[in-house]
Design an enzyme around this catalytic site. Structure first.
Site, PDB file in Angstrom:
ATOM      1  CG  ASN A  42      -0.523  -0.302   2.482  1.00  0.00           C
ATOM      2  OD1 ASN A  42       0.996  -0.472   2.909  1.00  0.00           O
ATOM      3  ND2 ASN A  42      -1.434   0.546   3.344  1.00  0.00           N
ATOM      4  CD  GLU A  55      -5.256  -5.684  -0.509  1.00  0.00           C
ATOM      5  OE1 GLU A  55      -4.877  -5.056  -0.845  1.00  0.00           O
ATOM      6  OE2 GLU A  55      -6.226  -6.598   0.333  1.00  0.00           O
TER       7      GLU A  55
HETATM    8  N1  THU Z   1      -5.134  -1.834   3.024  1.00  0.00           N
HETATM    9  C1  THU Z   1      -4.683  -2.018   1.902  1.00  0.00           C
HETATM   10  O1  THU Z   1      -3.451  -2.365   1.959  1.00  0.00           O
HETATM   11  N2  THU Z   1      -5.558  -3.377   2.082  1.00  0.00           N
HETATM   12  C2  THU Z   1      -6.496  -3.614   2.503  1.00  0.00           C
HETATM   13  O2  THU Z   1      -6.796  -4.836   1.785  1.00  0.00           O
HETATM   14  C3  THU Z   1      -7.234  -2.957   3.286  1.00  0.00           C
HETATM   15  C4  THU Z   1      -6.327  -1.815   3.501  1.00  0.00           C
HETATM   16  C5  THU Z   1      -4.879   0.129   3.266  1.00  0.00           C
HETATM   17  C6  THU Z   1      -5.199   0.981   2.640  1.00  0.00           C
HETATM   18  C7  THU Z   1      -4.136   2.100   3.141  1.00  0.00           C
HETATM   19  O3  THU Z   1      -3.525   2.665   3.487  1.00  0.00           O
HETATM   20  C8  THU Z   1      -3.885   1.439   4.790  1.00  0.00           C
HETATM   21  O4  THU Z   1      -3.937   0.087   4.767  1.00  0.00           O
HETATM   22  C9  THU Z   1      -5.426   1.548   5.968  1.00  0.00           C
HETATM   23  O5  THU Z   1      -6.594   1.554   5.812  1.00  0.00           O
END
Ligand code: THU
Length: 138
Positions: A42, A55
């Protein structure tokens, strides 16, 4: 690829998370139909909405390199079991109607789902492209 190996790749990718605002690290590894694996983390942006989940980082890397059919996705986050958000579930649906999803904590502690369990009664490419091969719909 073996589940444990795919999870290890997601754990590696998680280390690259750029999360100065939430502090919540996520890593993902996607295995495509031909066995090629792409990873992602992320990435958060100060104005928030441009933020991208792990993802989608991994899937967009795959599609941008010509790989459009997802076989398996492994996700690891800072919570014990981090599930894909709704947006990511829909993106997985676009390229992997039958994808298997591994929600992992460690390589020995994971839950496995079919995408249809995480996104039941989904809206997919075939609705707008009825004659297409669904996930290869270009
Ligand atoms: N996030 C993801 O990368 N994937 C997920 O499946 C859930 C949420 C990230 C987005 C943001 O950077 C952080 O987690 C908190 O929401």
């Amino acid at each position: 690829m073996d589940n444990k190996k795919l999870i290890r790749k997601a754990l590696e990718a998680k280390k690259m998370a750029y999360v100065p605002y939430s502090g919540f690290h996520v890593g993902a590894a996607v295995e495509m139909e031909d066995g090629t694996v792409f990873t992602g983390c992320n990435i958060e942006i100060v104005s928030y909405s441009p933020t991208i989940c792990a993802e989608r980082t991994a899937i967009f890397k795959a599609v941008s390199e010509g790989h459009k059919k997802i076989r398996k996705v492994a996700v690891v986050g800072d919570s014990h079991h981090t599930y894909p958000c709704g947006v990511c579930r829909q993106v997985i649906r676009e390229f992997g109607k039958d994808a298997r999803i591994l929600i992992a904590n460690t390589e020995d502690d994971f839950l496995e789902y079919g995408l249809d369990e995480l996104l039941p009664h989904s809206f997919g490419p075939e609705e707008l492209l009825p004659d297409s091969e669904e996930e290869n719909n270009v």
